[in-house]
Design an enzyme around this catalytic site. Structure first.
Site, PDB file in Angstrom:
ATOM      1  N   CYS A  95     -24.463  16.705  -3.323  1.00 24.77           N
ATOM      2  CA  CYS A  95     -25.561  16.538  -4.297  1.00 24.77           C
ATOM      3  C   CYS A  95     -26.479  15.376  -3.936  1.00 24.77           C
ATOM      4  O   CYS A  95     -27.650  15.370  -4.284  1.00 24.77           O
ATOM      5  CB  CYS A  95     -25.009  16.314  -5.696  1.00 24.77           C
ATOM      6  SG  CYS A  95     -23.924  17.625  -6.200  1.00 24.77           S
TER       7      CYS A  95
ATOM      8  N   ASN B 187     -27.838  24.010 -11.082  1.00 21.09           N
ATOM      9  CA  ASN B 187     -27.601  22.873 -10.195  1.00 21.09           C
ATOM     10  C   ASN B 187     -27.600  23.396  -8.755  1.00 21.09           C
ATOM     11  O   ASN B 187     -26.685  24.102  -8.347  1.00 21.09           O
ATOM     12  CB  ASN B 187     -26.243  22.249 -10.581  1.00 21.09           C
ATOM     13  CG  ASN B 187     -25.817  21.107  -9.689  1.00 21.09           C
ATOM     14  OD1 ASN B 187     -26.290  20.970  -8.567  1.00 21.09           O
ATOM     15  ND2 ASN B 187     -24.894  20.302 -10.173  1.00 21.09           N
TER      16      ASN B 187
ATOM     17  N   HIS C 117     -31.350  14.371  -9.519  1.00 20.17           N
ATOM     18  CA  HIS C 117     -30.607  15.559  -9.098  1.00 20.17           C
ATOM     19  C   HIS C 117     -30.261  16.320 -10.374  1.00 20.17           C
ATOM     20  O   HIS C 117     -29.774  15.739 -11.342  1.00 20.17           O
ATOM     21  CB  HIS C 117     -29.342  15.137  -8.348  1.00 20.17           C
ATOM     22  CG  HIS C 117     -28.297  16.201  -8.320  1.00 20.17           C
ATOM     23  ND1 HIS C 117     -28.585  17.491  -7.933  1.00 20.17           N
ATOM     24  CD2 HIS C 117     -26.978  16.182  -8.668  1.00 20.17           C
ATOM     25  CE1 HIS C 117     -27.470  18.218  -8.033  1.00 20.17           C
ATOM     26  NE2 HIS C 117     -26.498  17.454  -8.475  1.00 20.17           N
TER      27      HIS C 117
HETATM   28  O1  UT7 Z   1     -23.805  18.125  -9.179  1.00 17.98           O
HETATM   29  C1  UT7 Z   1     -22.780  17.328  -8.737  1.00 17.98           C
HETATM   30  C2  UT7 Z   1     -22.089  16.612  -9.791  1.00 17.98           C
HETATM   31  N1  UT7 Z   1     -21.639  17.492 -10.829  1.00 17.98           N
HETATM   32  C3  UT7 Z   1     -21.819  17.137 -12.076  1.00 17.98           C
HETATM   33  O2  UT7 Z   1     -22.414  16.101 -12.307  1.00 17.98           O
HETATM   34  C4  UT7 Z   1     -21.202  17.974 -13.151  1.00 17.98           C
HETATM   35  C5  UT7 Z   1     -20.517  17.083 -14.151  1.00 17.98           C
HETATM   36  N2  UT7 Z   1     -19.755  17.798 -15.161  1.00 17.98           N
HETATM   37  C6  UT7 Z   1     -20.315  18.657 -16.032  1.00 17.98           C
HETATM   38  O3  UT7 Z   1     -21.484  18.943 -15.969  1.00 17.98           O
HETATM   39  C7  UT7 Z   1     -19.455  19.184 -17.138  1.00 17.98           C
HETATM   40  O4  UT7 Z   1     -18.203  18.546 -17.101  1.00 17.98           O
HETATM   41  C8  UT7 Z   1     -19.260  20.736 -17.118  1.00 17.98           C
HETATM   42  C9  UT7 Z   1     -20.547  21.431 -17.488  1.00 17.98           C
HETATM   43  C10 UT7 Z   1     -18.824  21.187 -15.742  1.00 17.98           C
HETATM   44  C11 UT7 Z   1     -18.194  21.136 -18.145  1.00 17.98           C
HETATM   45  O5  UT7 Z   1     -18.595  20.700 -19.426  1.00 17.98           O
HETATM   46  P1  UT7 Z   1     -17.611  19.888 -20.357  1.00 17.98           P
HETATM   47  O6  UT7 Z   1     -18.342  19.617 -21.588  1.00 17.98           O
HETATM   48  O7  UT7 Z   1     -17.114  18.707 -19.568  1.00 17.98           O
HETATM   49  O8  UT7 Z   1     -16.470  20.936 -20.627  1.00 17.98           O
HETATM   50  P2  UT7 Z   1     -14.901  20.815 -20.370  1.00 17.98           P
HETATM   51  O9  UT7 Z   1     -14.628  20.984 -18.917  1.00 17.98           O
HETATM   52  O10 UT7 Z   1     -14.382  19.597 -21.056  1.00 17.98           O
HETATM   53  O11 UT7 Z   1     -14.368  22.071 -21.128  1.00 17.98           O
HETATM   54  C12 UT7 Z   1     -14.448  22.163 -22.559  1.00 17.98           C
HETATM   55  C13 UT7 Z   1     -13.930  23.513 -22.974  1.00 17.98           C
HETATM   56  C14 UT7 Z   1     -12.588  23.880 -22.351  1.00 17.98           C
HETATM   57  O12 UT7 Z   1     -11.871  24.647 -23.309  1.00 17.98           O
HETATM   58  P3  UT7 Z   1     -10.713  23.939 -24.203  1.00 17.98           P
HETATM   59  O13 UT7 Z   1      -9.708  23.438 -23.216  1.00 17.98           O
HETATM   60  O14 UT7 Z   1     -11.405  22.847 -24.954  1.00 17.98           O
HETATM   61  O15 UT7 Z   1     -10.230  25.059 -25.057  1.00 17.98           O
HETATM   62  C15 UT7 Z   1     -12.969  24.788 -21.214  1.00 17.98           C
HETATM   63  O16 UT7 Z   1     -11.951  25.713 -20.875  1.00 17.98           O
HETATM   64  O17 UT7 Z   1     -14.847  24.533 -22.564  1.00 17.98           O
HETATM   65  C16 UT7 Z   1     -14.162  25.508 -21.785  1.00 17.98           C
HETATM   66  N3  UT7 Z   1     -15.065  26.004 -20.767  1.00 17.98           N
HETATM   67  C17 UT7 Z   1     -15.918  27.025 -20.954  1.00 17.98           C
HETATM   68  N4  UT7 Z   1     -16.117  27.822 -22.012  1.00 17.98           N
HETATM   69  C18 UT7 Z   1     -17.054  28.773 -21.882  1.00 17.98           C
HETATM   70  C19 UT7 Z   1     -15.256  25.514 -19.507  1.00 17.98           C
HETATM   71  N5  UT7 Z   1     -16.215  26.226 -18.896  1.00 17.98           N
HETATM   72  C20 UT7 Z   1     -16.631  27.167 -19.763  1.00 17.98           C
HETATM   73  C21 UT7 Z   1     -17.604  28.171 -19.702  1.00 17.98           C
HETATM   74  N6  UT7 Z   1     -17.781  28.955 -20.790  1.00 17.98           N
HETATM   75  N7  UT7 Z   1     -18.350  28.377 -18.617  1.00 17.98           N
END
Ligand code: UT7
Length: 337
Positions: A115, A294, A264
């Site tokens: 990235c 992204n 980014h």
């Molecule tokens: O570009 C390089 C660097 N990358 C980044 O900067 C990305 C940084 N991270 C993020 O953008 C976020 O962490 C994500 C968008 C990847 C994930 O968002 P989050 O708010 O951190 O979600 P999470 O991983 O904490 O997941 C929350 C919940 C989980 O369910 P439970 O365990 O709470 O029941 C996941 O299983 O959301 C669930 N989940 C989804 N639900 C529906 C994870 N992905 C999805 C999805 N659709 N696509």
């Protein structure tokens, strides 16, 4: 000493638009979740037979940038190509671009900083121009991520955020050192390498063993990108701010002096958090993740091109490119346009 002036920008994204709704056909997700957590509405993905690959998309973006610069491929002295999704394990995509464009047998350097790739590539190109070694450099970021994603529910935390595309920038030598790139910051913290990584294929595993492993376990997930999302997010919001402040401090400027930040496009919530912490106005921050997702190393040149096309960048403006990602790597570039 010289400075580097941006004289051409171009972008290319594949025609195929993949909406959040389309993703619900492949995995358990929803338009609402993706918009709320990432800001993304849709992204562009290559499709089989459309001729798009990492190098060919870079060539399309580069031709636009070259035309706008009033240059031909023969005028280019060096290529810096940033990508985490190269066409081949080796050789790099830079040499493919050199051939596709019909450049002379100039040097072509691949930058593997994910990235942050375009931020690193810009800093590298700027040094070659400042020192007088090269006059015109093509700096490119291009990515095909869609072909490597796990589109099942298992991969949804990663797969919904990534898009394909390319952006290109032509830098040229300028005598006016009060303009151009004024400062860079580049960092890494390799202890977190595996928090955001694709581990296979790897020369740590003999190919013969790897093939056996895949045959025995078709569900081997090590071929797919892994991301510890929350962990990456927490580091990103801190490092984005640090990198911005570092280049501003080097130039004796404050966040209020900045005309436009091109972050980014990792996640809209990351950009919004950084904006709030640095007390930046809406017009000081550029976001287009809504349309492209992204696109890792391509996201800054795509956003920079779009900002320029929309007339958001004027002569004399202070513009900052800033990124954080896999490695971990992060950094920023400050330019006086
Ligand atoms: O570009 C390089 C660097 N990358 C980044 O900067 C990305 C940084 N991270 C993020 O953008 C976020 O962490 C994500 C968008 C990847 C994930 O968002 P989050 O708010 O951190 O979600 P999470 O991983 O904490 O997941 C929350 C919940 C989980 O369910 P439970 O365990 O709470 O029941 C996941 O299983 O959301 C669930 N989940 C989804 N639900 C529906 C994870 N992905 C999805 C999805 N659709 N696509």
């Amino acid at each position: 000493m010289y400075s580097s002036k941006v004289i051409g920008l171009g972008k290319y994204v594949p025609e195929r638009v993949v909406t959040n709704e389309e993703l619900t056909h492949y995995m358990d997700t929803s338009d609402e979740w993706i918009r709320e957590r990432t800001g993304i509405h849709e992204r562009h993905w290559v499709e089989e037979g459309d001729g798009n690959n990492t190098a060919s998309m870079a060539a399309k973006a580069s031709r636009i940038a070259l035309e706008r610069a009033g240059l031909t491929p023969k005028d280019i002295d060096f290529i810096v190509f940033a990508t985490l999704s190269p066409d081949y394990y080796f050789p790099g995509s830079g040499v493919l671009l050199q051939d596709m464009l019909g450049c002379d047998t100039i040097g072509a350097l691949d930058v593997r900083n994910q990235c942050s790739g375009f931020v690193y590539a810009t800093a590298v190109a700027d040094q070659f121009i400042r020192s007088g070694m090269y006059k015109n450099i093509l700096v490119v970021g291009s990515e095909v991520q869609s072909t490597g994603l796990d589109l099942s529910t298992r991969g949804r935390g990663v797969s919904v955020i990534f898009g394909d595309g390319a952006g290109a920038m032509v830098l040229t030598r300028d005598e006016d050192t009060s303009r151009g790139y004024l400062a860079h910051s580049l960092h890494s913290e390799g202890k977190y390498a595996l928090e955001l990584a694709v581990q296979t294929p790897s020369n740590r595993v003999p190919t013969s063993k790897l093939l056996k492993r895949v045959a025995e376990n078709p569900d081997d997930t090590s071929f797919y990108p892994y991301m510890n999302g929350n962990f990456v997010f927490k580091h990103a919001v801190v490092r984005f701010q640090e990198a911005i402040m570092e280049v501003l401090n080097k130039a004796g400027l404050t966040p209020q002096d900045v005309d436009l930040v091109i972050p980014h496009q990792a996640n809209l919530r990351i950009s919004q958090f950084v904006q709030k912490m640095l007390k930046l106005r809406d017009d000081q921050m550029f976001n287009n993740i809504q349309k492209y997702g992204n696109t890792t190393a391509a996201s800054i040149p795509i956003a920079l091109t779009e900002a320029w096309e929309e007339g958001r960048i004027k002569d004399g403006d202070y513009v900052i490119q800033v990124a954080f990602g896999s490695g971990f790597t992060w950094g920023a570039n400050l330019i006086k346009w």
